[in-house]
Design an enzyme around this catalytic site. Sequence first.
Site, PDB file in Angstrom:
ATOM      1  N   SER A 162       0.824  -1.201   0.000  1.00 43.27           N
ATOM      2  CA  SER A 162       0.000   0.000   0.000  1.00 43.27           C
ATOM      3  C   SER A 162       0.867   1.264   0.000  1.00 43.27           C
ATOM      4  O   SER A 162       1.669   1.462  -0.897  1.00 43.27           O
ATOM      5  CB  SER A 162      -0.966  -0.051   1.193  1.00 43.27           C
ATOM      6  OG  SER A 162      -2.019   0.858   1.039  1.00 43.27           O
TER       7      SER A 162
ATOM      8  N   ASP B  73      -6.212  -3.790  -1.833  1.00 42.23           N
ATOM      9  CA  ASP B  73      -5.128  -3.442  -0.913  1.00 42.23           C
ATOM     10  C   ASP B  73      -4.302  -4.651  -0.459  1.00 42.23           C
ATOM     11  O   ASP B  73      -4.839  -5.618   0.082  1.00 42.23           O
ATOM     12  CB  ASP B  73      -5.753  -2.766   0.306  1.00 42.23           C
ATOM     13  CG  ASP B  73      -4.738  -2.049   1.175  1.00 42.23           C
ATOM     14  OD1 ASP B  73      -3.610  -2.535   1.298  1.00 42.23           O
ATOM     15  OD2 ASP B  73      -5.093  -0.993   1.736  1.00 42.23           O
TER      16      ASP B  73
END
Length: 289
Positions: free
Chosen positions: A51, A179
């Site tokens: 991320s 994610d």
Amino acid sequence: MAPAAGRTRGDDGPTFALALGGGGARGLAHIHAIEALDELGIAPVAIAGSSIGAIMGAGMAAGMTGEEIHHYAKSILGRRGEVASRIWKSRPGSLREAVAGGFRLGQFDISRILKAFLPEAVPDTFDELKIPLKVTGTDFYGHKAAVFESGDLLSAIAASAAIPAVFRPVLRDGRYYIDGGFYNPVPFDLLFGKADILIAIDVVGAPDGDPAKAPSALDLMFGTSQLMMQSIIETKLTQRRPDVLLQPPVSRFRVLDFLKIDTVMSETAALKDELKRAVEAAVKKHERK
């Protein structure tokens, strides 16, 4: 602590690998870690990121210094007008594109956002990076973690940073990804055996607030994700630990608090000296071996 000789890639001293965890705006603290390594004269031989850690890792792997990353981030996130302008530029090119698939939660296209915000120094492909980089993602329908380390760089970073309910899933190589933190929040396990000393920075944080006050729906959504990620990290640590693991105080910041860059950087400034001390201890331990 003055930089010690023999600690950069290609020298006779120990080699280093760096894992940067996910956490949204909390990951701005990674800049302190990168600056600390620069000041120590350390260039990692490998980087892994999830991320925001993938975004910061890409900048470092592209050859940007911590100071350059810091200046670039501050020049944009420190000015609301600049942020608004770049978000406006990242809007869909047409109404048809905007409503493709119907209106829904998580409408933002993370790839467009990244194009508007990433520095020019970050290249198009993994092959153009100066340091090998591994980027984590989560294969939504495959029910598994994914690791990107070749091909298109932007789609890999976008997949890793595609926070559900904020951004659309990212389509890459015929599969949808979200994610990377949902399977691997701090991907230090991808770097075992890549260097003599492995450094990991965890900026996931944990729900923070008044224990007597019920959390909001938004806090519940993001806080639950934090708890899940912390559980994953704790399980991984019982199996094998990195040589250095640091967790700066970021819990009071929300995942999208990027406009609070000055406060985040100020309250996590101690990370720089903490990392220098931890590296010094790790080097001494390595030398004793």
